[in-house]
Design an enzyme around this catalytic site. Sequence first.
Site, PDB file in Angstrom:
ATOM      1  CB  ALA A 146      13.536   9.357  13.129  1.00  0.00           C
ATOM      2  CB  THR A 195      19.815   8.755  12.401  1.00  0.00           C
ATOM      3  OG1 THR A 195      19.662   8.100  13.646  1.00  0.00           O
ATOM      4  CG2 THR A 195      18.728   9.768  12.224  1.00  0.00           C
ATOM      5  CG  HIS A 250       4.467   7.565  10.305  1.00  0.00           C
ATOM      6  ND1 HIS A 250       5.441   8.288  10.937  1.00  0.00           N
ATOM      7  CD2 HIS A 250       3.369   7.633  11.101  1.00  0.00           C
ATOM      8  CE1 HIS A 250       4.956   8.776  12.084  1.00  0.00           C
ATOM      9  NE2 HIS A 250       3.702   8.386  12.194  1.00  0.00           N
ATOM     10  CB  CYS A 261     -10.126   2.478  -7.100  1.00  0.00           C
ATOM     11  SG  CYS A 261      -8.548   2.365  -7.973  1.00  0.00           S
ATOM     12  CB  CYS A 283      -5.727   5.892 -10.300  1.00  0.00           C
ATOM     13  SG  CYS A 283      -6.381   4.217 -10.194  1.00  0.00           S
ATOM     14  CB  CYS A 323     -10.807   4.919 -10.309  1.00  0.00           C
ATOM     15  SG  CYS A 323      -9.755   5.767  -9.125  1.00  0.00           S
TER      16      CYS A 323
HETATM   17 ZN   LIG Z   1      -7.974   4.453  -8.535  1.00  0.00          ZN
END
Ligand SMILES: [Zn+2]
Length: 253
Positions: free
Chosen positions: A22, A26, A117, A138, A160, A163
């Site tokens: 981080a 900054t 991350h 998916c 989504c 799916c």
């Molecule tokens: Zn999906």
Amino acid sequence: MSIAELTSLIHDARNIVAFTGAGVSTESGIPDFRSPGGVWTRYDPRDFTFDRYLESAEVRQNSWKMREDFLAHMPQPNRTHHALALLESRGKLNGVITQNIDDLHQDAGSRNVIEIHGNVRDVTCIGTAPRNGVPAGCGFIERHEWVFEQISAGNLDPICPTCGGFVKTATISFGQAMPSGPMLEASQLVEECDLLLAIGSSLEVFPAAQLPLDAKAAGAVVVIINRDPTDMDPFVDLVLNGEAGEILSRAVH
Ligand SMILES: [Zn+2]
């Protein structure tokens, strides 16, 4: 402690890897999420765990709002990002492992960036019923703009299109498992490097705390560049305390 020492270590290295936290962002004006003025002073972090996200349409809508706030004030890369991109373009640096989600390494021109991350660029499908914090999507992935288009068209809780699963920003939430692919790539990079630069990270939490030790164990020279001292300082070869951008722009030019 000297910048000349860092300059000479960089000169001698053939395979540098940078690990950034981080503190690197900054300097571009992105407040640490937990510091005063940070995002978490306006939003409650307890609302943004992975499980809460699955349970509540309100949490999902709030997190899109928060994301829109964040993206509306996208800052620019700073001297640290530019120095690392320069080292990569010279063939000295093999990759950047980052805890930051802001894309600034890529904006500066870095190509091999491992985002442990996740990132704020994309949204991904996490499936209809992920278990134990592990997304089960998916494979659907889109830029963030897709979500904002859905929302402005009146679809406040987009799902989504492939799916019907939940979609979520491609960052890693509290309570969400770390992605195994990027973690594996990161440890491979660290094992192969001859110089590890740990920049702008307090090196307090896993896996950050482990990386300098892994690099040392694999025979690399390890340098910590951070505003404040860290618990890992006694175990590494060189510690430079100060503004990372200042230190790196003097060591890399
Ligand atoms: Zn999906």
